[in-house]
Enzyme design. Structure first.
Site, PDB file in Angstrom:
ATOM      1  N   LYS A   1       0.855  -1.186   0.000  1.00 44.78           N
ATOM      2  CA  LYS A   1       0.000   0.000   0.000  1.00 44.78           C
ATOM      3  C   LYS A   1       0.887   1.231   0.000  1.00 44.78           C
ATOM      4  CE  LYS A   1      -3.496   2.457   2.724  1.00 44.78           C
ATOM      5  NZ  LYS A   1      -4.419   2.406   3.876  1.00 44.78           N
TER       6      LYS A   1
ATOM      7  N   ASP B   1     -14.687   2.077  10.678  1.00 44.43           N
ATOM      8  CA  ASP B   1     -15.164   1.752   9.324  1.00 44.43           C
ATOM      9  C   ASP B   1     -15.322   0.242   9.139  1.00 44.43           C
ATOM     10  OD1 ASP B   1     -16.124   2.574   6.874  1.00 44.43           O
ATOM     11  OD2 ASP B   1     -14.158   2.643   5.912  1.00 44.43           O
TER      12      ASP B   1
END
Length: 258
Positions: A8, A97
């Site tokens: 990432k 989330d």
């Protein structure tokens, strides 16, 4: 070392403080049950941007996988997700989330991993938090504008996920604004409980908002059962939903299992 991984890369526009916070949280949670594994922090070769090397999961998209899961599968994966959430909360981290796309499942290896801590925050006693998360999984106190919420907002999101799994709906509560999302909650859980919650939190409700206009009664979870979900919506499942998806102020506590 010749093993699969995911890299990432943090983009230029991402603030340094946000990047550092996510890295600190991932390092803090590293090694926890069913948390995505952090292998290393490196620099991307072209621009020298920071990047994290994390575990690769050969997951199946939830929209394909969830309709195939049995009662035993749901119990297995949701229990293991709770272990991840519990570890996170014991380390004073709010994910903010929790949703299907942030929960990777490899049905062949029967593994589950909680991912994406970009919106996560450390919990401090009495601290204010900004509104954050995905609308259809947000806890009502966040939607009402309450700032001093705690780790329990993740449990609400978990409950919404569980409802979607049990009733085989992609999103069980499907508003497109904060107001319509709260209305979708009152359509199932009733209106008075939300009004009482706002009063307990000392949050002012707009009496002209659609979710406050109508005095809707609480519905039984069994009323949503259809033939295709009858085997999934067991008494234990409805008990879990009633216990999780309810309007209560949450005392500060570390464990989602207490």
């Amino acid at each position: 070392d010749n093993y699969p991984c995911v890299i990432k890369i943090y983009k230029d526009k991402m603030s340094r403080s946000k990047m550092v916070r996510e890295l600190l949280i991932m390092q803090n949670l590293c090694g926890g049950p069913n948390i995505i594994k952090l292998y290393d922090v490196v620099k991307e070769g072209v621009k020298g941007l920071p990047a994290v090397v994390i575990e690769h999961v050969n997951f199946t998209d939830h929209r394909t996988l969830y309709p195939t899961l049995s009662d035993r599968d749901i119990r297995f994966y949701m229990r293991n997700l709770l272990k991840a959430i519990d570890h996170m909360h014991r380390n004073d981290v709010i994910h903010r989330d929790i949703k299907p796309s942030n929960v990777l499942i490899d049905p062949n290896k029967r593994i589950i991993r909680l991912i994406d801590f970009g919106l996560s925050r450390f919990q401090y006693h009495g601290a204010n938090h900004s509104s954050g998360g995905t609308l259809n999984y947000m806890a009502p106190e966040i939607l009402l504008g309450h700032k001093r919420y705690n780790v329990k907002v993740d449990i609400w999101s978990f409950g919404v996920m569980l409802a979607g799994l049990l009733f085989r709906r992609d999103m069980f509560f499907n508003g497109d604004t904060k107001e319509s999302q709260l209305l979708s909650y009152t359509n199932v859980l009733g209106t008075q409980g939300l009004i009482d919650l706002a009063k307990d939190l000392d949050v002012e409700i707009d009496k002209n908002a659609t979710y406050a206009k109508y005095n809707l009664p609480e519905r039984k979870w069994e009323s949503f059962v259809v033939p295709s979900t009858k085997s999934l919506v067991t008494p234990e499942a409805t008990y879990a939903l009633r216990s999780i998806l309810r309007y209560v102020t949450h005392p500060e506590t570390h464990s989602c299992l207490t």
